[in-house]
Design an enzyme around this catalytic site. Structure first.
Site, short mmCIF file in Angstrom:
data_model
loop_
_atom_site.label_atom_id
_atom_site.label_comp_id
_atom_site.label_asym_id
_atom_site.label_seq_id
_atom_site.Cartn_x
_atom_site.Cartn_y
_atom_site.Cartn_z
CD1 TRP A 38 -6.14 -2.03 -15.19
CD2 TRP A 38 -4.03 -2.51 -16.00
NE1 TRP A 38 -5.83 -3.14 -14.61
CE2 TRP A 38 -4.37 -3.28 -15.09
CE3 TRP A 38 -2.85 -2.34 -16.71
CZ2 TRP A 38 -3.46 -4.46 -14.67
CZ3 TRP A 38 -1.92 -3.72 -16.55
CH2 TRP A 38 -2.23 -4.70 -15.64
CG ASP A 39 -10.18 -3.22 -16.26
OD1 ASP A 39 -9.69 -2.77 -15.20
OD2 ASP A 39 -10.76 -4.31 -16.22
CE1 TYR A 84 -15.03 -4.62 -6.89
CE2 TYR A 84 -14.89 -2.28 -5.78
CZ TYR A 84 -14.15 -3.31 -6.60
OH TYR A 84 -12.80 -3.58 -6.29
CD GLN A 108 -6.46 -0.41 -12.25
OE1 GLN A 108 -7.32 0.19 -13.29
NE2 GLN A 108 -6.69 -1.53 -11.88
N GLY A 168 -2.59 -3.28 -10.41
CA GLY A 168 -3.53 -4.03 -11.26
C GLY A 168 -3.29 -5.66 -10.95
CG ASP A 170 -6.07 -6.70 -7.49
OD1 ASP A 170 -5.46 -6.10 -8.28
OD2 ASP A 170 -7.27 -6.68 -7.45
NE ARG A 204 -12.18 -11.86 -6.11
CZ ARG A 204 -12.05 -10.60 -6.75
NH1 ARG A 204 -11.63 -10.48 -8.10
NH2 ARG A 204 -11.94 -9.66 -6.16
CE1 TYR A 361 -8.79 -11.15 -9.44
CE2 TYR A 361 -7.76 -10.39 -7.61
CZ TYR A 361 -8.30 -10.37 -8.53
OH TYR A 361 -8.95 -9.03 -8.64
CD1 TRP A 362 -4.76 -10.37 -9.94
CD2 TRP A 362 -3.47 -10.45 -11.61
NE1 TRP A 362 -5.14 -9.42 -11.13
CE2 TRP A 362 -4.43 -9.52 -12.06
CE3 TRP A 362 -2.39 -10.64 -12.64
CZ2 TRP A 362 -4.56 -8.95 -13.43
CZ3 TRP A 362 -2.58 -9.87 -14.07
CH2 TRP A 362 -3.65 -9.27 -14.41
CD GLU A 405 -11.60 -11.24 -13.20
OE1 GLU A 405 -12.37 -12.12 -12.62
OE2 GLU A 405 -10.90 -10.50 -12.50
C1 2M8 Z 1 -9.13 -6.31 -10.17
O1 2M8 Z 1 -9.13 -5.62 -9.25
C2 2M8 Z 1 -10.28 -5.12 -8.46
C3 2M8 Z 1 -9.33 -4.09 -7.74
O2 2M8 Z 1 -9.21 -2.84 -8.49
C4 2M8 Z 1 -10.77 -6.25 -7.61
O3 2M8 Z 1 -10.25 -7.32 -7.52
O4 2M8 Z 1 -11.81 -5.62 -6.95
C5 2M8 Z 1 -7.64 -6.70 -10.84
O5 2M8 Z 1 -7.56 -7.77 -11.76
C6 2M8 Z 1 -7.58 -5.24 -11.71
O6 2M8 Z 1 -6.30 -5.43 -12.38
C7 2M8 Z 1 -8.58 -4.87 -12.59
O7 2M8 Z 1 -8.27 -3.61 -13.20
C8 2M8 Z 1 -10.12 -4.77 -11.75
C9 2M8 Z 1 -11.19 -4.78 -12.91
O8 2M8 Z 1 -11.14 -5.60 -13.98
O9 2M8 Z 1 -10.27 -6.21 -11.23
#
Ligand code: 2M8
Length: 435
Positions: A38-39, A84, A108, A168, A170, A204, A361-362, A405
């Protein structure tokens, strides 16, 4: 555009250039060094203003990773990079061929349909975008069919998620209860995680949460990504209103695009999916009392009560509620938040809620992609004034703190978190600057 907006536009362009990897854009060189689904949709929209050819390439490169069952994975590991976690060795997805890139094994939110429509409407030379849409149309149909078939075994016209990463969002509070049913491995993942080297751990998800995320990945690998078995065995099975709303928004956009390009037969299927999905969302996921949409836990067979503002932003964006339901939500939720002088719009969790955390974060911070959905959603329902406020706050936060972010919604604590030079913050700022 005034001078400060022009400067912001120039910097956003620079961020997207830095994160370009020849063919696709990574979300961030430190935290997210691969291509995310989705990014890349949001990034392509920003690129369409500066280099439509790159926008076309951005979307096309996602299809390199598409699975035979139609799924487009949420991460495509185009090149090797051990910066990663979890990488391809953890996902253990079946390799598609010697030259195909490895991928993750979940998806996603399906944003590509409405992104392509927006791109087609804004570029001067439409031909290359029309060529792309014609080429991808059957593959987009396969992707939506995957959501509508493999992810809806009960035939409810609502797709389900089998991992919180698929939403998305998380670690949003809405996933707390369903994740509590996922076992923890008991073995700390801190030594494997790379994110903690770049971001303060308080911003996080914690170790226990990660153990649950990885427990699910291990389950998928054990069952070799067999969707039927996973539906029977996975303890995390959620009908998510945000994903469903964006799927419907893309269904509808693809219906319109198909009609424009003379692809009538498949266009009709997208129309039907959009209509059936809307009906199902309003019947099963809408709470008439609060006007909010709720996720539904298929494990417990009950709706999840945790506040879920991003889902409503997505529903407004997709045109899912009727005007009355939208009015109730905007009046009960958005306007009180907008009138609170201590806040920027829109915290992803209401500050009055027990789970609100302005840095984590979220779980409360402002995200540019959610504000972008809300901006367009408010406009769609005639709330021009509040839409402008969302746009202004988003641009103000980025101007003051950079292309972060996520951002603290409390004005007195204003600050950006997570990674800086984050691609979708830059790309969607470009789109907002042009509104
Ligand atoms: C974040 O998610 C990833 C896993 O997919 C992570 O934390 O490692 C989320 O914010 C997700 O919405 C986003 O697509 C991704 C990459 O920006 O990071």
């Amino acid at each position: 555009m005034n001078a400060s907006d022009k400067e912001l536009f120039r910097e956003a362009e620079e961020v997207l250039r830095e994160n370009w990897r020849g063919g696709y854009t990574i979300p961030s060189p430190t935290l997210y060094p691969f291509q995310w689904l989705w990014d890349s949709g949001f990034i392509a929209l920003g690129l369409a203003y500066i280099d439509p050819e790159r926008a076309v390439g951005e979307i096309e490169s996602l299809f390199v990773g598409q699975w035979d069952n139609g799924m487009i994975p949420h991460i495509i590991f185009h090149r090797e990079n051990d910066a990663y976690y979890p990488g391809p060795g953890v996902w253990r997805t079946p390799p598609k061929g010697p030259d195909a890139p490895r991928t993750s094994g979940i998806s996603q939110p399906p944003v590509l349909g409405f992104i392509l429509e927006r791109i087609l409407d804004l570029v001067v030379d439409r031909e290359p975008v029309e060529v792309l849409i014609r080429k991808l149309y059957p593959r987009l149909a396969a992707f939506h069919r995957y959501w509508r078939r493999d992810r809806d075994p009960g035939g409810e016209d609502l797709c389900y998620l089998r991992h919180n990463w698929e939403s998305g969002l998380d670690n949003a509070p809405v996933w707390d209860h369903p994740l509590s049913q996922v076992p923890v491995t008991g073995e700390s993942l801190a030594p494997f995680r790379k994110d903690l080297a770049h971001v303060d751990p308080s911003q996080r998800p914690d170790d226990t949460e990660y153990q649950r995320y990885i427990w699910l990945v291990n389950l998928f690998a054990e069952y070799e990504y067999d969707e039927q078995k996973l539906f029977e065995r996975c303890p995390f099975r959620l009908q998510d209103p945000l994903t469903n709303a964006l799927l419907i928004a893309s269904d509808r956009a693809l219906h319109r695009l198909g009609e424009r390009l003379g692809l009538h037969e498949q266009a009709e299927t997208f129309r039907r999916w959009g209509e059936e999905g809307t009906r199902a969302m309003n019947q099963k996921l809408h709470d008439p009392g609060t006007g909010l949409y709720r996720a539904f836990d298929l494990q417990d067979q009950q709706p999840i009560a945790a506040p879920y503002l991003p889902a409503f932003a997505a529903a407004l964006f997709g045109g899912i509620p009727d005007q009355e339901a939208a009015d109730r939500f905007v009046q009960q939720t958005i306007i009180p938040l907008a009138r609170d002088d201590s806040l920027y719009l829109m915290p992803t969790v209401p500050p009055g809620s027990r789970s609100f955390s302005p840095r984590n974060y979220w779980r409360g911070p402002i995200w540019v992609n959610i504000n972008w959905l809300l901006y367009h959603g408010l406009q769609r329902y005639g709330y021009e004034e509040w839409a402008m406020r969302v746009r202004e706050d988003t641009i103000a936060l980025i101007t003051q703190y950079g292309f972060h972010e996520y951002f603290n919604p409390l004005r007195t604590r204003g600050k950006g978190y997570g990674t800086d030079r984050f691609s979708w913050s830059a790309a969607l700022a470009i789109d907002l600057l042009h509104q």
